[in-house]
Design an enzyme around this catalytic site. Structure first.
Site, PDB file in Angstrom:
ATOM      1  N   ASN A   3       1.872   2.494   0.380  1.00  0.00           N
ATOM      2  CA  ASN A   3       1.937   1.075   0.720  1.00  0.00           C
ATOM      3  C   ASN A   3       1.687   0.987   2.221  1.00  0.00           C
ATOM      4  O   ASN A   3       2.483   1.480   3.023  1.00  0.00           O
ATOM      5  CB  ASN A   3       3.312   0.500   0.360  1.00  0.00           C
ATOM      6  CG  ASN A   3       3.439  -0.975   0.710  1.00  0.00           C
ATOM      7  OD1 ASN A   3       3.008  -1.422   1.768  1.00  0.00           O
ATOM      8  ND2 ASN A   3       4.058  -1.744  -0.180  1.00  0.00           N
ATOM      9  N   GLU A  58      -0.311  -3.433  -0.862  1.00  0.00           N
ATOM     10  CA  GLU A  58       0.016  -4.423   0.161  1.00  0.00           C
ATOM     11  C   GLU A  58      -1.010  -4.400   1.295  1.00  0.00           C
ATOM     12  O   GLU A  58      -0.671  -4.323   2.467  1.00  0.00           O
ATOM     13  CB  GLU A  58       1.436  -4.206   0.697  1.00  0.00           C
ATOM     14  CG  GLU A  58       2.057  -5.492   1.227  1.00  0.00           C
ATOM     15  CD  GLU A  58       3.527  -5.356   1.586  1.00  0.00           C
ATOM     16  OE1 GLU A  58       4.048  -6.359   2.100  1.00  0.00           O
ATOM     17  OE2 GLU A  58       4.140  -4.298   1.367  1.00  0.00           O
ATOM     18  N   TYR A 108       1.462  -2.658  -7.363  1.00  0.00           N
ATOM     19  CA  TYR A 108       2.422  -3.151  -6.377  1.00  0.00           C
ATOM     20  C   TYR A 108       3.357  -4.129  -7.070  1.00  0.00           C
ATOM     21  O   TYR A 108       3.002  -5.277  -7.328  1.00  0.00           O
ATOM     22  CB  TYR A 108       1.691  -3.822  -5.209  1.00  0.00           C
ATOM     23  CG  TYR A 108       2.607  -4.425  -4.163  1.00  0.00           C
ATOM     24  CD1 TYR A 108       3.722  -3.741  -3.705  1.00  0.00           C
ATOM     25  CD2 TYR A 108       2.349  -5.687  -3.631  1.00  0.00           C
ATOM     26  CE1 TYR A 108       4.560  -4.295  -2.754  1.00  0.00           C
ATOM     27  CE2 TYR A 108       3.174  -6.250  -2.672  1.00  0.00           C
ATOM     28  CZ  TYR A 108       4.273  -5.552  -2.236  1.00  0.00           C
ATOM     29  OH  TYR A 108       5.106  -6.100  -1.291  1.00  0.00           O
ATOM     30  N   ASP A 168       3.818   1.281  -5.291  1.00  0.00           N
ATOM     31  CA  ASP A 168       5.126   0.826  -4.833  1.00  0.00           C
ATOM     32  C   ASP A 168       5.752   0.043  -5.977  1.00  0.00           C
ATOM     33  O   ASP A 168       5.387  -1.090  -6.241  1.00  0.00           O
ATOM     34  CB  ASP A 168       4.946  -0.048  -3.589  1.00  0.00           C
ATOM     35  CG  ASP A 168       6.266  -0.591  -3.066  1.00  0.00           C
ATOM     36  OD1 ASP A 168       7.313  -0.301  -3.675  1.00  0.00           O
ATOM     37  OD2 ASP A 168       6.241  -1.320  -2.064  1.00  0.00           O
ATOM     38  N   ASN A 223       9.008  -0.695  -6.195  1.00  0.00           N
ATOM     39  CA  ASN A 223      10.157  -1.474  -5.713  1.00  0.00           C
ATOM     40  C   ASN A 223      11.364  -1.362  -6.639  1.00  0.00           C
ATOM     41  O   ASN A 223      12.122  -2.316  -6.823  1.00  0.00           O
ATOM     42  CB  ASN A 223       9.760  -2.939  -5.501  1.00  0.00           C
ATOM     43  CG  ASN A 223       9.304  -3.189  -4.076  1.00  0.00           C
ATOM     44  OD1 ASN A 223       9.977  -2.805  -3.120  1.00  0.00           O
ATOM     45  ND2 ASN A 223       8.153  -3.830  -3.922  1.00  0.00           N
ATOM     46  N   ASP A 271       5.979   1.374   6.897  1.00  0.00           N
ATOM     47  CA  ASP A 271       7.379   1.645   6.594  1.00  0.00           C
ATOM     48  C   ASP A 271       7.515   2.542   5.361  1.00  0.00           C
ATOM     49  O   ASP A 271       8.613   2.998   5.041  1.00  0.00           O
ATOM     50  CB  ASP A 271       8.186   0.357   6.429  1.00  0.00           C
ATOM     51  CG  ASP A 271       7.566  -0.631   5.461  1.00  0.00           C
ATOM     52  OD1 ASP A 271       6.433  -0.397   4.993  1.00  0.00           O
ATOM     53  OD2 ASP A 271       8.198  -1.672   5.184  1.00  0.00           O
ATOM     54  N   HIS A 272       6.403   2.822   4.675  1.00  0.00           N
ATOM     55  CA  HIS A 272       6.342   3.797   3.598  1.00  0.00           C
ATOM     56  C   HIS A 272       5.662   5.070   4.117  1.00  0.00           C
ATOM     57  O   HIS A 272       4.962   5.039   5.133  1.00  0.00           O
ATOM     58  CB  HIS A 272       5.527   3.278   2.415  1.00  0.00           C
ATOM     59  CG  HIS A 272       6.126   2.107   1.718  1.00  0.00           C
ATOM     60  ND1 HIS A 272       6.653   2.174   0.446  1.00  0.00           N
ATOM     61  CD2 HIS A 272       6.261   0.810   2.102  1.00  0.00           C
ATOM     62  CE1 HIS A 272       7.101   0.992   0.075  1.00  0.00           C
ATOM     63  NE2 HIS A 272       6.874   0.129   1.078  1.00  0.00           N
TER      64      HIS A 272
END
Length: 270
Positions: free
Chosen positions: A10, A44, A120, A160, A162, A261-262
Site C-alpha cells: 500500500n 491506495e 484494497y 491491504d 485492513n 506507512d506500510h
C-alpha cells in the site's frame, strides 16, 4: 510453471511515495529499481490512470508493465499491478452490477498462468455506515474468491485487507477488540476464507510468531517499537501456496527511510 516473486505494498498515495525520500534515492522508484519481484501489487494509489503512469514513468521506461483501476472518487482508493512479465488478461472490479465495480479496489491480472489480484479493503469504523460498506465489499470479495478457487487454478489475492486475523497479527490486540480491523466478525470472515482452501502464505511459512507486522502508524514511536499490524496478506490457492518457498516483510531499517506507512510484503513461489 516458473519461479514467480510477488510483492504487495500500500503506497499511501503514489505521488507521495515517489517524492518521499527521492532526494536520497530511497523512494518507491528506487525500490522498484532494486527489487527482485516479478510482480508488484499496489494499493491506495489515489490518482487516475494517467497520473499513475506519469508518476511511474521511469519504472515503465525500465520495462515494467502497468495495469490499473483508478478510484471513482478523486484522491481515494486506486489499485494497480506492475509486472516485468507479459500480462495476458486484465479484469477490473467484480461483477459489473456490483456497487464496487468502479471503486478502484480490486484488479486481476493473468501472468504466466497465475491470476494475481490487487485488493484494497476499506478501513471501516465500527457501528457506522463505513463498516457496513466494508462488510458488503468483503462479501463481494469472498464471492469472487470462491470463483477463483477451483481445482488446478493458481491464484493469489494480495493487498491491504485492513483486518488483523489473530492476536499474533496486531501488537496491541487487547486495545482494539472493538475497533474495525479486529472485530470478531471480520476475523471470522478471514477464517472462513481459509477454511475454503485459501492459504495465508506468510502465516503458513511463519507460524506462531508475532507479526511480522506490515503497517505502523506515522505517529509516536509505533514504528520504532514495532507496535504494528499485519494487514497486508498474500492469500493463495492451494496449488500455488504449495509452491511458496519464502515470505518476508521488507521493513525499513529506520523510521526516516520509510516512503509509506506500510512495508512491502514479498512472497517467492518456486
Amino acid at each position: 510453471m516458473s519461479r514467480l516473486i510477488v510483492t504487495t505494498i500500500n503506497v499511501n498515495g503514489i505521488r507521495a511515495a515517489v517524492r518521499r525520500r527521492s532526494e536520497s534515492n530511497l523512494g518507491l522508484l528506487a525500490w522498484l529499481d532494486d527489487t527482485a519481484a516479478d510482480v508488484v501489487c499496489l494499493q491506495e494509489t489515489r490518482c487516475d490512470d494517467d497520473q499513475l503512469a506519469a508518476a511511474l514513468a521511469p519504472a515503465l521506461d525500465d520495462g515494467w508493465q502497468l495495469v490499473s483501476a483508478c478510484p471513482h472518487l478523486k484522491g481515494r482508493n486506486g489499485v494497480a499491478v506492475l509486472s516485468r512479465r507479459p500480462i495476458a488478461a486484465v479484469r477490473i472490479g467484480f461483477d459489473e452490477r456490483c456497487e464496487f465495480a468502479l471503486h478502484g479496489r480490486y484488479l486481476e491480472a493473468d501472468i504466466d498462468g497465475v491470476t494475481v489480484a490487487s485488493v484494497y479493503v476499506q478501513t471501516g469504523e465500527a457501528g457506522t455506515e463505513r463498516q457496513d460498506e466494508k462488510e458488503r465489499f468483503m462479501a463481494a470479495l469472498a464471492h469472487r474468491m470462491a470463483a477463483l478457487n477451483t481445482p488446478g487454478r493458481e491464484a493469489v489475492v494480495c493487498g491491504d485487507w485492513n483486518i488483523a486475523h489473530t492476536e499474533n497479527d496486531i501488537k496491541n490486540w487487547r486495545g482494539n477488540l472493538r475497533k474495525s480491523g479486529f472485530l470478531p466478525n471480520e476475523r471470522q470472515w478471514v477464517s472462513d476464507l481459509l477454511a475454503t482452501g485459501w492459504v495465508d502464505v506468510m502465516r503458513a511459512l511463519h507460524p506462531d510468531v508475532a507479526g511480522p507486522y506490515s503497517w505502523w502508524s506515522w505517529r509516536g514511536r509505533a514504528f520504532d517499537n514495532d507496535a504494528g499490524w499485519r494487514i497486508d496478506y498474500h492469500l493463495a490457492t492451494p496449488a500455488l501456496a504449495a509452491r511458496a518457498t519464502a515470505a518476508r516483510v521488507e521493513k525499513p531499517a529506520a523510521y526516516d527511510l520509510r516512503w509509506s506507512d506500510h512495508a512491502p510484503v514479498t512472497v517467492e513461489f518456486a
